[in-house]
Design a protein around this motif. Sequence first.
Motif, short mmCIF file in Angstrom:
data_model
loop_
_atom_site.label_atom_id
_atom_site.label_comp_id
_atom_site.label_asym_id
_atom_site.label_seq_id
_atom_site.Cartn_x
_atom_site.Cartn_y
_atom_site.Cartn_z
N GLY A 248 4.27 32.10 19.02
CA GLY A 248 2.92 32.55 19.32
C GLY A 248 2.79 33.26 20.67
O GLY A 248 1.81 33.94 20.92
N LYS A 249 3.79 33.10 21.51
CA LYS A 249 3.80 33.80 22.80
C LYS A 249 4.33 35.23 22.58
O LYS A 249 4.86 35.54 21.51
CB LYS A 249 4.70 33.07 23.80
CG LYS A 249 4.39 31.60 24.00
CD LYS A 249 3.54 31.37 25.19
CE LYS A 249 3.31 29.97 25.64
NZ LYS A 249 3.24 28.88 24.77
N GLN A 250 4.20 36.06 23.59
CA GLN A 250 4.73 37.43 23.53
C GLN A 250 5.79 37.62 24.59
O GLN A 250 5.61 37.18 25.73
CB GLN A 250 3.61 38.45 23.76
CG GLN A 250 2.62 38.49 22.62
CD GLN A 250 2.35 39.90 22.14
OE1 GLN A 250 2.71 40.87 22.78
NE2 GLN A 250 1.74 40.00 20.99
N GLU B 24 5.60 39.46 19.42
CA GLU B 24 5.17 38.09 19.20
C GLU B 24 6.36 37.27 18.73
O GLU B 24 7.07 37.66 17.80
CB GLU B 24 4.05 37.99 18.16
CG GLU B 24 3.58 36.56 18.01
CD GLU B 24 2.43 36.37 17.05
OE1 GLU B 24 2.19 35.21 16.67
OE2 GLU B 24 1.78 37.36 16.68
N THR C 42 8.12 34.47 16.81
CA THR C 42 7.89 33.68 15.59
C THR C 42 9.14 32.84 15.32
O THR C 42 10.23 33.13 15.81
CB THR C 42 7.63 34.58 14.37
OG1 THR C 42 8.81 35.32 14.08
CG2 THR C 42 6.45 35.51 14.60
#
Length: 158
Positions: A90-92, A97, A99
């Motif tokens: 969920g972070k970049q 992104e 996953t």
Amino acid sequence: MLAVAPPFLGSSYIGFKEALAFKESQGNYFTTNTLGYLGKYQFGIGTLQLMGVYNATRFLNDPVLQEKVFQTNIARNKWILRRDIKRFVGKQIAGVEITESGILAAAHLAGAGNVKKYLRSWGAYDVSDSYGTSIAIYMRKFSGYDVSHVLPRHNPKV
């Protein structure tokens, strides 16, 4: 040269597995690349031995065994990366992104330890294979597949 697209199987686990296989070997069970990686998913001898496979010729000629090794290795990588999956999904990183499927595909490419270093450095540590494919490329290319049913397994063998 005509570009060949992999079969589209959606974002399912089968879609993930087949897209990864297509990237690795165009889905060919019986191939060995120029570096000696074997089969549909291009496994190295060291990884095969970790999975309990010691006969490369048998492995190369046995599609059922190749599928078992793939599943076993994904479960092993998910175990090794379980805390990083919880922390980073969920972070970049670098506009991508993160996953679970991207993490597991990158671990297939570069090993779980290198993926940990990539994530924990926020992308500053990014390695590439001998053909120039990086962890970041696999994170992007294989994001968004459903690999939730893959159960993490500690030291699994086929």
